[in-house]
Design a protein around this motif. Structure first.
Motif, PDB file in Angstrom:
ATOM      1  N   TRP A   1      57.454  47.805  30.261  1.00 29.14           N
ATOM      2  CA  TRP A   1      56.585  46.784  30.799  1.00 29.14           C
ATOM      3  C   TRP A   1      57.345  45.659  31.142  1.00 29.14           C
ATOM      4  O   TRP A   1      58.278  45.195  30.504  1.00 29.14           O
ATOM      5  N   GLY A   2      56.803  45.020  32.280  1.00 27.26           N
ATOM      6  CA  GLY A   2      57.242  43.863  32.713  1.00 27.26           C
ATOM      7  C   GLY A   2      56.942  42.748  31.927  1.00 27.26           C
ATOM      8  O   GLY A   2      55.700  42.875  31.040  1.00 27.26           O
ATOM      9  N   GLN A   3      57.293  41.514  32.381  1.00 23.96           N
ATOM     10  CA  GLN A   3      56.526  40.298  31.631  1.00 23.96           C
ATOM     11  C   GLN A   3      55.328  39.775  32.345  1.00 23.96           C
ATOM     12  O   GLN A   3      54.707  38.948  31.519  1.00 23.96           O
ATOM     13  N   GLY A   4      55.121  40.250  33.337  1.00 23.73           N
ATOM     14  CA  GLY A   4      53.782  39.679  34.168  1.00 23.73           C
ATOM     15  C   GLY A   4      54.106  38.635  35.021  1.00 23.73           C
ATOM     16  O   GLY A   4      54.953  37.789  34.772  1.00 23.73           O
ATOM     17  N   THR A   5      52.992  38.504  36.041  1.00 25.55           N
ATOM     18  CA  THR A   5      52.989  37.566  36.838  1.00 25.55           C
ATOM     19  C   THR A   5      51.593  36.991  37.160  1.00 25.55           C
ATOM     20  O   THR A   5      50.716  37.806  37.059  1.00 25.55           O
ATOM     21  N   GLN A   6      51.381  35.661  37.076  1.00 21.63           N
ATOM     22  CA  GLN A   6      50.122  35.112  37.028  1.00 21.63           C
ATOM     23  C   GLN A   6      49.534  35.152  38.698  1.00 21.63           C
ATOM     24  O   GLN A   6      50.210  34.766  39.640  1.00 21.63           O
ATOM     25  N   VAL A   7      48.294  35.597  38.562  1.00 18.61           N
ATOM     26  CA  VAL A   7      47.547  35.560  40.025  1.00 18.61           C
ATOM     27  C   VAL A   7      46.230  34.617  39.472  1.00 18.61           C
ATOM     28  O   VAL A   7      45.299  35.199  38.738  1.00 18.61           O
ATOM     29  N   THR A   8      46.044  33.886  40.515  1.00 17.20           N
ATOM     30  CA  THR A   8      44.768  32.872  40.220  1.00 17.20           C
ATOM     31  C   THR A   8      44.003  32.842  41.550  1.00 17.20           C
ATOM     32  O   THR A   8      44.738  32.423  42.710  1.00 17.20           O
ATOM     33  N   VAL A   9      42.953  33.337  41.255  1.00 17.89           N
ATOM     34  CA  VAL A   9      41.962  33.090  42.764  1.00 17.89           C
ATOM     35  C   VAL A   9      40.891  32.292  42.496  1.00 17.89           C
ATOM     36  O   VAL A   9      40.126  32.290  41.639  1.00 17.89           O
ATOM     37  N   SER A  10      41.089  30.982  43.378  1.00 16.98           N
ATOM     38  CA  SER A  10      39.963  30.190  43.368  1.00 16.98           C
ATOM     39  C   SER A  10      38.928  30.371  44.229  1.00 16.98           C
ATOM     40  O   SER A  10      38.904  31.000  45.359  1.00 16.98           O
ATOM     41  N   SER A  11      37.400  29.948  43.828  1.00 17.16           N
ATOM     42  CA  SER A  11      36.361  30.129  44.539  1.00 17.16           C
ATOM     43  C   SER A  11      36.202  28.897  45.551  1.00 17.16           C
ATOM     44  O   SER A  11      36.884  27.701  45.736  1.00 17.16           O
TER      45      SER A  11
ATOM     46  N   GLN B   1      43.109  31.133  47.514  1.00 15.78           N
ATOM     47  CA  GLN B   1      41.648  31.035  47.641  1.00 15.78           C
ATOM     48  C   GLN B   1      40.941  32.565  47.873  1.00 15.78           C
ATOM     49  O   GLN B   1      41.504  33.521  48.087  1.00 15.78           O
ATOM     50  N   ALA B   2      39.660  32.420  47.278  1.00 15.02           N
ATOM     51  CA  ALA B   2      38.817  33.939  47.421  1.00 15.02           C
ATOM     52  C   ALA B   2      38.898  34.415  48.899  1.00 15.02           C
ATOM     53  O   ALA B   2      38.507  33.678  49.826  1.00 15.02           O
ATOM     54  N   GLY B   3      38.950  35.560  49.032  1.00 11.84           N
ATOM     55  CA  GLY B   3      39.063  36.189  50.653  1.00 11.84           C
ATOM     56  C   GLY B   3      40.569  36.424  51.004  1.00 11.84           C
ATOM     57  O   GLY B   3      40.710  37.027  51.957  1.00 11.84           O
ATOM     58  N   GLY B   4      41.399  35.705  50.330  1.00  9.98           N
ATOM     59  CA  GLY B   4      42.937  35.735  50.525  1.00  9.98           C
ATOM     60  C   GLY B   4      43.771  36.936  50.178  1.00  9.98           C
ATOM     61  O   GLY B   4      43.266  37.765  49.564  1.00  9.98           O
ATOM     62  N   SER B   5      44.793  36.963  50.411  1.00  8.88           N
ATOM     63  CA  SER B   5      45.792  38.054  49.901  1.00  8.88           C
ATOM     64  C   SER B   5      47.084  37.702  49.375  1.00  8.88           C
ATOM     65  O   SER B   5      47.447  36.804  49.419  1.00  8.88           O
ATOM     66  N   LEU B   6      47.417  38.801  48.653  1.00  8.18           N
ATOM     67  CA  LEU B   6      48.870  38.549  47.912  1.00  8.18           C
ATOM     68  C   LEU B   6      49.531  39.830  47.810  1.00  8.18           C
ATOM     69  O   LEU B   6      48.832  40.921  47.585  1.00  8.18           O
ATOM     70  N   ARG B   7      50.581  39.811  47.723  1.00  6.67           N
ATOM     71  CA  ARG B   7      51.731  41.030  47.461  1.00  6.67           C
ATOM     72  C   ARG B   7      52.403  40.793  46.338  1.00  6.67           C
ATOM     73  O   ARG B   7      53.394  40.097  46.336  1.00  6.67           O
ATOM     74  N   LEU B   8      52.213  41.597  45.233  1.00  2.00           N
ATOM     75  CA  LEU B   8      53.079  41.808  44.259  1.00  2.00           C
ATOM     76  C   LEU B   8      54.221  42.628  44.188  1.00  2.00           C
ATOM     77  O   LEU B   8      54.034  43.963  44.928  1.00  2.00           O
ATOM     78  N   SER B   9      55.324  42.500  43.663  1.00  2.00           N
ATOM     79  CA  SER B   9      56.396  43.368  43.684  1.00  2.00           C
ATOM     80  C   SER B   9      56.932  43.614  42.159  1.00  2.00           C
ATOM     81  O   SER B   9      56.683  42.757  41.423  1.00  2.00           O
TER      82      SER B   9
END
Length: 123
Positions: free
Chosen positions: A113-123, A13-21
């Motif tokens: 380059w890596g293949q990518g990881t999806q980040v989705t932030v909902s409002s 959710q908006a305002g949240g956090s994620l850590r990508l590796s």
């Protein structure tokens, strides 16, 4: 052979956090720069953040400065992107890249380059 594998993406959710590796096989050298880029739907891929492997110098896109932090673990060959105060406009596929060159903001600096990881932030 160099391989980069991203992980840690997801829905938040908006305002949240994620850590990508980003796990790098094939080695990362002191002359390398590790970068994070992202591609939002319908947009070009853009620079997010970068870190020099040897000195740990960092750079950020203005849109993420103060919210995102890039850091590395030189013993484990891992690069992280800590993302706080996420916004819906941060929704994108995030890519890790390894390169060397003068301008860490340019895609041409990066050879792997890596293949990518999806980040989705909902409002």
């Amino acid at each position: 052979q160099v391989q980069l594998v991203e992980s840690g993406g997801g829905l938040v959710q908006a305002g949240g956090s994620l850590r990508l590796s980003c796990a790098a096989s094939g080695g990362i050298f002191s002359s390398n720069t590790m970068g994070w880029f992202r591609r939002a739907p319908g947009k070009e891929r853009e620079f997010v953040a970068a870190i020099t492997w040897g000195g740990g110098s960092t750079s950020y896109a203005d849109s993420v400065k103060g919210r995102f932090t890039i850091f590395r673990d030189i013993f484990k060959n891992l690069v992280y992107l800590q993302m706080n105060s996420l916004k819906p406009e941060d929704t994108a596929v995030y890519y890790c890249a390894r390169g060397s060159g003068l301008d860490s903001r340019l895609e041409s600096t990066y050879a792997y380059w890596g293949q990518g990881t999806q980040v989705t932030v909902s409002s």
